[in-house]
Scaffold this active site. Structure first.
Site, short mmCIF file in Angstrom:
data_model
loop_
_atom_site.label_atom_id
_atom_site.label_comp_id
_atom_site.label_asym_id
_atom_site.label_seq_id
_atom_site.Cartn_x
_atom_site.Cartn_y
_atom_site.Cartn_z
N GLY A 13 -7.65 0.37 -7.30
CA GLY A 13 -7.88 1.76 -7.70
C GLY A 13 -6.65 2.58 -7.36
O GLY A 13 -5.84 2.17 -6.51
N SER A 17 -8.10 6.55 -4.04
CA SER A 17 -9.39 6.38 -4.74
C SER A 17 -10.52 5.99 -3.79
O SER A 17 -11.69 6.03 -4.18
CB SER A 17 -9.25 5.35 -5.86
OG SER A 17 -8.77 4.13 -5.34
N LYS A 19 -10.27 3.07 -1.44
CA LYS A 19 -10.27 1.62 -1.14
C LYS A 19 -10.52 1.36 0.35
O LYS A 19 -11.32 0.50 0.71
CB LYS A 19 -8.93 0.99 -1.57
CG LYS A 19 -8.67 1.10 -3.08
CD LYS A 19 -7.36 0.49 -3.50
CE LYS A 19 -6.12 1.22 -3.04
NZ LYS A 19 -5.98 2.60 -3.57
N THR A 20 -9.83 2.11 1.20
CA THR A 20 -10.01 1.88 2.64
C THR A 20 -11.44 2.22 3.06
O THR A 20 -12.02 1.51 3.89
CB THR A 20 -8.99 2.71 3.45
OG1 THR A 20 -7.68 2.32 3.04
CG2 THR A 20 -9.13 2.47 4.94
N TYR A 55 9.73 6.81 -1.26
CA TYR A 55 9.46 8.13 -1.85
C TYR A 55 10.68 9.05 -1.75
O TYR A 55 10.87 9.92 -2.60
CB TYR A 55 8.25 8.79 -1.19
CG TYR A 55 6.93 8.28 -1.74
CD1 TYR A 55 6.63 8.40 -3.10
CD2 TYR A 55 5.98 7.68 -0.92
CE1 TYR A 55 5.42 7.94 -3.62
CE2 TYR A 55 4.76 7.22 -1.44
CZ TYR A 55 4.50 7.35 -2.78
OH TYR A 55 3.31 6.90 -3.29
N GLN A 66 8.99 -2.75 -3.13
CA GLN A 66 8.05 -3.59 -3.87
C GLN A 66 8.17 -5.06 -3.48
O GLN A 66 7.19 -5.81 -3.52
CB GLN A 66 8.25 -3.42 -5.38
CG GLN A 66 7.86 -2.05 -5.90
CD GLN A 66 6.40 -1.65 -5.64
OE1 GLN A 66 6.11 -0.49 -5.42
NE2 GLN A 66 5.46 -2.60 -5.66
N GLU A 89 -7.64 -4.90 0.58
CA GLU A 89 -7.25 -3.69 -0.14
C GLU A 89 -6.07 -4.08 -1.03
O GLU A 89 -5.04 -4.52 -0.56
CB GLU A 89 -6.85 -2.60 0.86
CG GLU A 89 -6.48 -1.30 0.18
CD GLU A 89 -6.45 -0.10 1.13
OE1 GLU A 89 -6.86 -0.24 2.29
OE2 GLU A 89 -6.01 0.97 0.70
N ARG A 90 -6.27 -3.95 -2.33
CA ARG A 90 -5.27 -4.31 -3.34
C ARG A 90 -5.02 -5.81 -3.42
O ARG A 90 -5.69 -6.61 -2.76
CB ARG A 90 -3.95 -3.57 -3.12
CG ARG A 90 -4.04 -2.11 -3.37
CD ARG A 90 -2.76 -1.58 -3.99
NE ARG A 90 -2.91 -0.19 -4.36
CZ ARG A 90 -3.36 0.21 -5.55
NH1 ARG A 90 -3.68 -0.68 -6.46
NH2 ARG A 90 -3.47 1.49 -5.83
P1 TTP Z 1 -2.55 2.32 -1.99
O1 TTP Z 1 -2.27 0.87 -1.94
O2 TTP Z 1 -3.17 2.84 -3.23
O3 TTP Z 1 -3.45 2.65 -0.71
P2 TTP Z 1 -4.22 3.99 -0.26
O4 TTP Z 1 -4.51 3.79 1.19
O5 TTP Z 1 -3.42 5.19 -0.63
O6 TTP Z 1 -5.53 3.96 -1.12
P3 TTP Z 1 -7.02 4.43 -0.71
O7 TTP Z 1 -6.92 5.90 -0.40
O8 TTP Z 1 -7.78 4.13 -1.96
O9 TTP Z 1 -7.43 3.65 0.49
O10 TTP Z 1 -1.19 3.12 -1.74
C1 TTP Z 1 -0.57 3.24 -0.49
C2 TTP Z 1 0.80 3.86 -0.72
O11 TTP Z 1 1.71 2.85 -1.13
C3 TTP Z 1 0.82 4.92 -1.80
O12 TTP Z 1 1.69 5.95 -1.42
C4 TTP Z 1 1.37 4.19 -3.01
C5 TTP Z 1 2.27 3.15 -2.40
N1 TTP Z 1 2.38 1.89 -3.15
C6 TTP Z 1 3.53 1.64 -3.86
O13 TTP Z 1 4.42 2.49 -3.93
N2 TTP Z 1 3.68 0.43 -4.46
C7 TTP Z 1 2.69 -0.53 -4.44
O14 TTP Z 1 2.88 -1.63 -5.01
C8 TTP Z 1 1.49 -0.23 -3.74
C9 TTP Z 1 0.39 -1.27 -3.74
C10 TTP Z 1 1.36 0.98 -3.12
MG MG Z 2 -6.14 2.88 1.96
#
Ligand code: TTP
Ligand code: MG
Length: 233
Positions: A13, A17, A19-20, A55, A66, A89-90
């Site tokens: 997601g 979204s 996930k955690t 970022y 990546q 997660e992912r």
């Molecule tokens: P997410 O893997 O989407 O995890 P999250 O903790 O933000 O999601 P949720 O709130 O649903 O638990 O992203 C984590 C950070 O890493 C986010 O800033 C996006 C970044 N990211 C990348 O830049 N490249 C990637 O391949 C992944 C998987 C995340």
């Molecule tokens: Mg998370």
């Protein structure tokens, strides 16, 4: 279930979204081992905050970042767990199909960098078992996750543009709902993640059996536009 094949459930997601939250909820069940949130590793790789570098200057750092995502995902896919169900997660798949793709399409990753990451991805998915049994897709709208990201205020994410979240949303939709362009490694269960956390937790409870039991194991979806199994889209 002991003695039978272990099951891997990957939660996907958009950023923010939930996930955690889903993993935290399922961590209470003894039949489930949840893996720690991978972003914690990316923020502290031997003292280096790779997420912040990515970022701050994506054109310079996104390939390295990546590559780190791919490595940590490979680790999570292959790490043995005690419980019959591993919940992650992912997955390595969303790293490639959503994030790498997005960076390349936006001109933030060069063609040679994209090619090398893709070659690694192809090698890994051909030679290592990184196939989940089920993907749980927390489907959200970009506006809702933008607000959640703003509220949780992760330092590195303070300037994510709305267009970035919209592009990531479309790539998740291409992959998991429209099933075009990218290969789907297994069945997908879609949950409406625009709901607030309390309602979402009620749904996690009422659909626990679907989220954990994986009818997907018996009827895997092999590729794009495959038949729709029961209890999944
Ligand atoms: P997410 O893997 O989407 O995890 P999250 O903790 O933000 O999601 P949720 O709130 O649903 O638990 O992203 C984590 C950070 O890493 C986010 O800033 C996006 C970044 N990211 C990348 O830049 N490249 C990637 O391949 C992944 C998987 C995340
Ligand atoms: Mg998370």
């Amino acid at each position: 279930m002991s003695g039978s094949k272990k099951i891997t459930v990957c939660v996907e997601g958009n950023i923010g979204s939930g996930k955690t939250s889903l993993l935290d909820h399922f961590a209470q069940f003894p039949e489930v081992s949840t893996l720690a949130e991978p972003v914690d590793k990316w923020r502290n790789m031997n003292g280096n905050n790779l997420l912040d570098l990515m970022y701050s200057d994506p054109a310079r750092w996104s390939c390295l970042f990546q590559s780190c995502v791919q490595l940590t995902m490979l680790n999570n896919h292959t790490i043995p767990v005690k419980a019959p169900i591993k919940m992650m997660e992912r997955s390595i798949h969303s790293g490639r199909y959503c994030f790498v793709e997005n960076l390349y399409q936006n001109g933030l990753m060069s063609a040679p960098e994209y090619a090398v990451l893709d070659q690694w991805f192809q090698w890994i998915t051909t030679n290592v078992d990184v196939k989940p049994d089920l993907i749980v897709y927390l489907r959200s709208s970009p506006e809702v996750v933008a607000e959640r990201i703003r509220r949780r205020a992760r330092d590195e994410e303070r300037a994510i543009p709305d267009s970035y979240l919209r592009a990531l949303h479309e790539l998740h939709e291409d992959w998991l709902v429209r099933r075009c362009r990218f290969s789907l490694p297994c069945s997908v269960l879609v949950l409406d993640a625009d709901k607030d956390l309390q309602m979402l937790k009620e749904e996690f409870n009422s659909r626990k059996h679907e989220i954990l039991c994986c009818s997907a194991v018996k009827s895997p979806v092999k590729g794009p536009r495959s038949p729709t199994p029961a209890a999944a889209i």
